[in-house]
Design a protein around this motif. Structure first.
Motif, PDB file in Angstrom:
ATOM      1  N   LYS A 181       0.805  -1.382   0.150  1.00 14.78           N
ATOM      2  CA  LYS A 181      -0.086   0.024  -0.136  1.00 14.78           C
ATOM      3  C   LYS A 181       0.924   1.306   0.063  1.00 14.78           C
ATOM      4  CE  LYS A 181      -4.506  -1.434   0.260  1.00 14.78           C
ATOM      5  NZ  LYS A 181      -5.287  -1.109  -0.800  1.00 14.78           N
ATOM      6  N   HIS A 182       1.922   1.242   0.657  1.00 15.30           N
ATOM      7  CA  HIS A 182       2.820   2.297   1.041  1.00 15.30           C
ATOM      8  C   HIS A 182       3.822   2.606  -0.261  1.00 15.30           C
ATOM      9  CE1 HIS A 182       5.165   5.318   2.825  1.00 15.30           C
ATOM     10  NE2 HIS A 182       6.220   4.671   2.814  1.00 15.30           N
ATOM     11  N   ASN A 183       4.212   1.505  -0.858  1.00 16.74           N
ATOM     12  CA  ASN A 183       5.388   1.685  -1.831  1.00 16.74           C
ATOM     13  C   ASN A 183       4.902   1.215  -3.359  1.00 16.74           C
ATOM     14  OD1 ASN A 183       7.572   2.185  -0.152  1.00 16.74           O
ATOM     15  ND2 ASN A 183       6.954  -0.105   0.514  1.00 16.74           N
ATOM     16  N   GLY A 184       3.459   0.831  -3.547  1.00 16.56           N
ATOM     17  CA  GLY A 184       2.969   0.507  -4.693  1.00 16.56           C
ATOM     18  C   GLY A 184       3.694  -1.013  -5.187  1.00 16.56           C
ATOM     19  N   HIS A 185       4.305  -1.650  -4.501  1.00 17.52           N
ATOM     20  CA  HIS A 185       4.900  -3.045  -4.799  1.00 17.52           C
ATOM     21  C   HIS A 185       5.017  -3.795  -3.217  1.00 17.52           C
ATOM     22  CE1 HIS A 185       8.280  -0.574  -4.741  1.00 17.52           C
ATOM     23  NE2 HIS A 185       9.155  -1.665  -4.050  1.00 17.52           N
ATOM     24  N   ILE A 186       5.155  -5.037  -3.416  1.00 14.63           N
ATOM     25  CA  ILE A 186       5.611  -5.621  -2.077  1.00 14.63           C
ATOM     26  C   ILE A 186       7.040  -5.253  -1.631  1.00 14.63           C
ATOM     27  CG2 ILE A 186       5.906  -7.961  -1.093  1.00 14.63           C
ATOM     28  CD1 ILE A 186       3.812  -9.167  -3.021  1.00 14.63           C
ATOM     29  N   SER A 187       7.091  -4.844  -0.556  1.00 18.84           N
ATOM     30  CA  SER A 187       8.148  -4.244   0.109  1.00 18.84           C
ATOM     31  C   SER A 187       8.051  -3.909   1.562  1.00 18.84           C
ATOM     32  CB  SER A 187       8.934  -3.257  -0.644  1.00 18.84           C
ATOM     33  OG  SER A 187       9.922  -2.422   0.108  1.00 18.84           O
ATOM     34  N   LEU A 188       9.031  -3.874   2.240  1.00 21.02           N
ATOM     35  CA  LEU A 188       8.872  -3.370   3.851  1.00 21.02           C
ATOM     36  C   LEU A 188       9.337  -2.155   3.965  1.00 21.02           C
ATOM     37  CD1 LEU A 188       9.839  -6.828   5.673  1.00 21.02           C
ATOM     38  CD2 LEU A 188       7.627  -5.889   5.209  1.00 21.02           C
ATOM     39  N   ARG A 189       9.895  -1.636   2.796  1.00 22.36           N
ATOM     40  CA  ARG A 189      10.395  -0.121   3.158  1.00 22.36           C
ATOM     41  C   ARG A 189       9.266   0.791   3.530  1.00 22.36           C
ATOM     42  NH1 ARG A 189      10.656   4.235  -0.439  1.00 22.36           N
ATOM     43  NH2 ARG A 189       9.854   3.084  -2.032  1.00 22.36           N
ATOM     44  N   GLY A 190       9.962   1.490   4.389  1.00 22.96           N
ATOM     45  CA  GLY A 190       8.715   2.586   5.049  1.00 22.96           C
ATOM     46  C   GLY A 190       7.900   1.866   6.072  1.00 22.96           C
ATOM     47  N   VAL A 191       7.848   0.452   6.231  1.00 24.50           N
ATOM     48  CA  VAL A 191       7.109  -0.369   7.233  1.00 24.50           C
ATOM     49  C   VAL A 191       7.743  -0.463   8.370  1.00 24.50           C
ATOM     50  CG1 VAL A 191       5.737  -2.429   7.418  1.00 24.50           C
ATOM     51  CG2 VAL A 191       5.586  -1.361   5.326  1.00 24.50           C
ATOM     52  N   LEU A 192       9.045  -0.843   8.106  1.00 27.20           N
ATOM     53  CA  LEU A 192      10.174  -1.483   9.003  1.00 27.20           C
ATOM     54  C   LEU A 192      11.233  -0.192   9.176  1.00 27.20           C
ATOM     55  CD1 LEU A 192      10.879  -5.291   8.544  1.00 27.20           C
ATOM     56  CD2 LEU A 192       8.974  -4.144   9.877  1.00 27.20           C
ATOM     57  N   HIS A 193      11.455   0.015  10.427  1.00 31.15           N
ATOM     58  CA  HIS A 193      12.587   1.141  10.771  1.00 31.15           C
ATOM     59  C   HIS A 193      13.773   0.373  11.258  1.00 31.15           C
ATOM     60  CE1 HIS A 193      10.115   4.003   9.172  1.00 31.15           C
ATOM     61  NE2 HIS A 193       9.370   4.206  10.343  1.00 31.15           N
ATOM     62  N   TYR A 194      14.812   1.388  11.627  1.00 32.52           N
ATOM     63  CA  TYR A 194      16.021   0.553  12.138  1.00 32.52           C
ATOM     64  C   TYR A 194      16.670  -0.424  11.212  1.00 32.52           C
ATOM     65  CZ  TYR A 194      14.269   2.516  16.408  1.00 32.52           C
ATOM     66  OH  TYR A 194      13.805   3.502  17.659  1.00 32.52           O
ATOM     67  N   THR A 195      16.490  -0.222  10.050  1.00 27.75           N
ATOM     68  CA  THR A 195      17.167  -1.459   9.213  1.00 27.75           C
ATOM     69  C   THR A 195      18.191  -0.667   8.296  1.00 27.75           C
ATOM     70  OG1 THR A 195      15.273  -0.823   7.442  1.00 27.75           O
ATOM     71  CG2 THR A 195      14.746  -2.570   8.944  1.00 27.75           C
ATOM     72  N   ASP A 196      18.690   0.509   8.663  1.00 35.96           N
ATOM     73  CA  ASP A 196      19.775   0.878   7.712  1.00 35.96           C
ATOM     74  C   ASP A 196      21.096   0.535   8.432  1.00 35.96           C
ATOM     75  OD1 ASP A 196      17.888   2.616   6.426  1.00 35.96           O
ATOM     76  OD2 ASP A 196      17.944   4.196   7.674  1.00 35.96           O
ATOM     77  N   ARG A 197      21.271  -0.189   9.077  1.00 32.34           N
ATOM     78  CA  ARG A 197      22.311  -0.937   9.431  1.00 32.34           C
ATOM     79  C   ARG A 197      23.497   0.135   9.809  1.00 32.34           C
ATOM     80  NH1 ARG A 197      22.920  -6.302   5.531  1.00 32.34           N
ATOM     81  NH2 ARG A 197      20.917  -7.012   5.824  1.00 32.34           N
ATOM     82  N   PRO A 198      23.247   0.926  10.786  1.00 34.47           N
ATOM     83  CA  PRO A 198      24.201   1.976  11.384  1.00 34.47           C
ATOM     84  C   PRO A 198      25.451   1.337  11.962  1.00 34.47           C
ATOM     85  CG  PRO A 198      22.290   2.105  12.752  1.00 34.47           C
ATOM     86  CD  PRO A 198      22.042   0.898  11.632  1.00 34.47           C
ATOM     87  N   VAL A 199      25.336   0.146  12.543  1.00 31.14           N
ATOM     88  CA  VAL A 199      26.275  -0.259  13.372  1.00 31.14           C
ATOM     89  C   VAL A 199      27.249  -1.215  12.673  1.00 31.14           C
ATOM     90  CG1 VAL A 199      26.965  -1.938  15.316  1.00 31.14           C
ATOM     91  CG2 VAL A 199      24.795  -0.395  15.457  1.00 31.14           C
ATOM     92  N   PRO A 200      28.355  -1.145  12.340  1.00 28.92           N
ATOM     93  CA  PRO A 200      29.429  -1.752  11.715  1.00 28.92           C
ATOM     94  C   PRO A 200      29.637  -3.213  12.098  1.00 28.92           C
ATOM     95  CG  PRO A 200      30.397   0.376  12.377  1.00 28.92           C
ATOM     96  CD  PRO A 200      29.415   0.154  13.170  1.00 28.92           C
ATOM     97  N   ARG A 201      29.669  -4.152  11.287  1.00 31.50           N
ATOM     98  CA  ARG A 201      29.750  -5.540  11.272  1.00 31.50           C
ATOM     99  C   ARG A 201      30.378  -6.075  12.745  1.00 31.50           C
ATOM    100  NH1 ARG A 201      30.404  -9.066   6.204  1.00 31.50           N
ATOM    101  NH2 ARG A 201      28.529  -7.917   5.744  1.00 31.50           N
ATOM    102  N   GLY A 202      31.791  -5.596  12.764  1.00 33.32           N
ATOM    103  CA  GLY A 202      32.548  -5.920  14.076  1.00 33.32           C
ATOM    104  C   GLY A 202      32.013  -5.702  15.021  1.00 33.32           C
ATOM    105  N   LYS A 203      31.389  -4.522  15.273  1.00 35.15           N
ATOM    106  CA  LYS A 203      30.882  -3.977  16.485  1.00 35.15           C
ATOM    107  C   LYS A 203      29.626  -4.716  16.749  1.00 35.15           C
ATOM    108  CE  LYS A 203      32.720   0.792  16.784  1.00 35.15           C
ATOM    109  NZ  LYS A 203      32.483   2.360  16.790  1.00 35.15           N
ATOM    110  N   LEU A 204      28.869  -5.120  15.490  1.00 38.16           N
ATOM    111  CA  LEU A 204      27.532  -5.756  15.964  1.00 38.16           C
ATOM    112  C   LEU A 204      27.878  -7.076  16.363  1.00 38.16           C
ATOM    113  CD1 LEU A 204      24.764  -6.072  15.136  1.00 38.16           C
ATOM    114  CD2 LEU A 204      25.200  -7.078  12.945  1.00 38.16           C
ATOM    115  N   VAL A 205      28.957  -8.142  15.734  1.00 35.67           N
ATOM    116  CA  VAL A 205      29.183  -9.283  16.558  1.00 35.67           C
ATOM    117  C   VAL A 205      29.677  -9.070  18.024  1.00 35.67           C
ATOM    118  CG1 VAL A 205      30.927 -10.997  16.182  1.00 35.67           C
ATOM    119  CG2 VAL A 205      29.992  -9.969  14.251  1.00 35.67           C
TER     120      VAL A 205
END
Length: 261
Positions: free
Chosen positions: A81-105
């Motif tokens: 409904k939001h994007n005009g196609h099947i997608s979670l963009r704009g539905v989910l947040h906190y998905t931009d991966r700001p934490v580097p992979r090493g720090k995440l581990v």
């Protein structure tokens, strides 16, 4: 009449995808799925596994699937409904991966250890609180962690564990994190420091099928949920939750396969 029918779904979408959810709306969105899971278990999951002679674990897996999979489909519907196609963009947040992979581990490994160790350490407290919930129709499954497996053949136990591993060990906790931390938590971020507290408490309450674990669940999940809120990155919560559930489900399956339990 047609115009009303067309605008009503749009209003629902706008309200759900708004930057802020009111606290009453958030409470409803957190707790209703838990009530539906219990209903699905009592009406479908439990009668089905009793009829085929399988453990209650399978019944709860069925109930969780019957509720959480439609929730995921609902999120995808909102995305369409939001994007005009099947997608979670704009539905989910906190998905931009700001934490580097090493720090995440470096975050996720201690979170997994914390959740596992504290979860087992607080088991006696869970047993104490369980005495207050003996009136629940699903509270008599035994006092030990493996009591629900007693009385079943090896083939039935192994089949149950193999089927449940990718569901309760990976897919279902992943859906929970996408919904609770990716969809709901960012929309109560206006509560500031109370947001991760509210998210943790409501998520723990959502588990109506194990209310005796409420206190310990708040304790062993809060660090991961707090880090997700603090870093605006859903991956610490996913890594902690899915990681622990996958490890426990895997070891449980291996233990059954080797006749260790």
């Amino acid at each position: 009449m047609r115009a009303f029918e067309d605008t009503r779904p749009n209003r629902i979408v706008q309200r759900l995808l708004g930057d802020r959810h009111s606290l009453p709306l958030s409470i409803v969105l957190h707790l209703v799925p838990g009530a539906l899971i219990v209903a699905a278990y009592l009406l479908i999951g439990e009668p089905f596994v009793n009829a085929i002679g399988y453990p209650v674990l399978m019944g709860w897996a069925i109930a969780l699937c019957l509720v959480l999979i439609p929730i995921l489909l609902g999120l995808l519907w909102l995305g369409r409904k939001h994007n005009g196609h099947i997608s979670l963009r704009g539905v989910l947040h906190y998905t931009d991966r700001p934490v580097p992979r090493g720090k995440l581990v470096a975050m996720v490994i201690p979170l997994i250890v914390w959740m596992t160790v504290v979860g087992f350490a607080l088991a006696p407290m869970n047993n104490f609180f369980k005495d207050f919930f003996t009136w629940l129709p699903y509270a008599d499954e035994g006092g030990s962690a493996t009591a629900f497996l007693d009385g079943y053949s090896y083939s039935i136990l192994l089949t149950t564990m193999v089927i449940c591993l990718p569901l309760t060990g990976i897919s279902l906790p992943l859906i929970e994190e996408l919904y609770f931390r990716g969809f709901l938590l960012p929309r109560i971020a206006h509560l500031d420091g109370w947001a991760p507290v509210v998210s943790t408490v409501l998520f723990s309450l959502y588990h109506f099928w194990s209310p005796w674990v409420f206190v310990s669940r708040v304790i062993f999940t809060f660090p991961g949920f707090w880090l997700t809120w603090r870093k605006k990155d859903i991956r610490p919560a996913i890594g902690m939750h899915v990681g622990v559930d996958a490890i426990l489900a895997t070891f449980g399956t291996i233990a059954v396969a080797l006749n260790l339990i």
